[in-house]
Design an enzyme around this catalytic site. Structure first.
Site, PDB file in Angstrom:
ATOM      1  N   ASP A  51       0.863  -1.236  -0.122  1.00 43.18           N
ATOM      2  CA  ASP A  51      -0.086   0.013   0.115  1.00 43.18           C
ATOM      3  C   ASP A  51       0.856   1.073   0.050  1.00 43.18           C
ATOM      4  OD1 ASP A  51      -2.072  -1.905   0.111  1.00 43.18           O
ATOM      5  OD2 ASP A  51      -3.046  -0.749   2.090  1.00 43.18           O
ATOM      6  N   HIS A 195       3.732  -2.494   3.141  1.00 41.15           N
ATOM      7  CA  HIS A 195       3.670  -1.258   2.566  1.00 41.15           C
ATOM      8  C   HIS A 195       4.867  -0.799   1.681  1.00 41.15           C
ATOM      9  CE1 HIS A 195       0.866  -0.770   5.901  1.00 41.15           C
ATOM     10  NE2 HIS A 195       0.415   0.203   5.222  1.00 41.15           N
TER      11      HIS A 195
END
Ligand SMILES: [Zn+2]
Length: 240
Positions: A51, A195
């Protein structure tokens, strides 16, 4: 009598508040609408999701590690970051990974107007299509938070909400702890949250996801050694 009624009223409000919090904020809650949290148990397939990117050099390093091991992942990117690193978006697509929409500027969707939410989604859809020729079909709301009006909007646009079943907690763990947390609960159908970048307001600053980058080889090798195969989240959608 009145105190009892007042008590009941307060209780109802409190229960409503808890329900609303659950609906908006618990990643797996389906009260607003359908959510993909994990894939089927059949086969030993798992999906890595990254992400908040793209970011440089973290995303390119992650792409290199995935390529070395012949594995694919899904990247939920922010439009604002895609704007900064358009070449990285093209590279993600060219190397066979899946791009998903993670809004333009990574706002918390609580109390956002429908217009603002639509703008966040559409700017990012348009940008990714411009860069790759493909419009995403996957959406992950920032912080996993959903709000009123979001689902009808996503339905109109053919977007699925994808949350996660597992995470390496890479926003707070060092590399070793990320590996341990990720592999500990991995099972067929796991969708793992990691991430490769930072949501706003970090845009504009130098970003790196060194701990995640350092953890990734051991995550991939550990899972591949245990007979898992990495697939796109798209492969976990019903009917695919
Ligand atoms: Zn995010």
């Amino acid at each position: 009598m009145w105190p009892v009624l007042a008590g009941l009223g307060a209780g109802t409000v409190a229960a409503g508040g808890v329900l609303l919090w659950y609906a908006c904020s618990v990643p797996s809650s389906q009260l607003f609408g359908p959510v993909l949290v994990r894939g089927p148990k059949e086969g030993r397939r798992v999906a890595l999701t990254f992400d908040d990117g793209p970011a440089s050099p973290s995303t390119e390093q992650i792409l290199g590690i995935l390529k070395q091991r012949g594995s694919v992942a899904t990247f939920f990117v922010c439009g604002a970051n895609a704007n900064r690193f358009p070449e990285v978006i093209r590279q993600i697509h060219a190397e066979g990974h899946t791009l998903g929409n993670h809004t333009y500027s990574h706002p918390l969707l609580y109390f956002q107007s429908r217009r603002k939410i639509a703008e966040e989604i559409d700017r990012t859809q348009d940008l990714i299509e411009k860069l790759t020729g493909h419009r995403p079909t996957l959406f992950r709301p920032p912080y996993g938070v959903r709000w009123f009006g979001l689902y009808p909007m996503l339905r109109e646009r053919g977007l699925w909400v994808v949350q996660w079943s597992d995470t390496g907690y890479d926003w707070r763990n060092n590399a070793d702890a990320i590996v341990t947390a990720t592999l500990r609960h991995l099972r067929p159908g796991s969708i793992v949250l990691l991430h490769d970048g930072f949501g706003l307001p970090a845009v504009g600053k130098q970003v790196d996801r060194l701990q995640t980058v350092q953890a990734l080889p051991a995550i991939l090798d550990g899972a591949l050694g245990a007979g898992f195969r990495f697939v796109s989240v798209r492969d976990f959608l019903p009917g695919s």
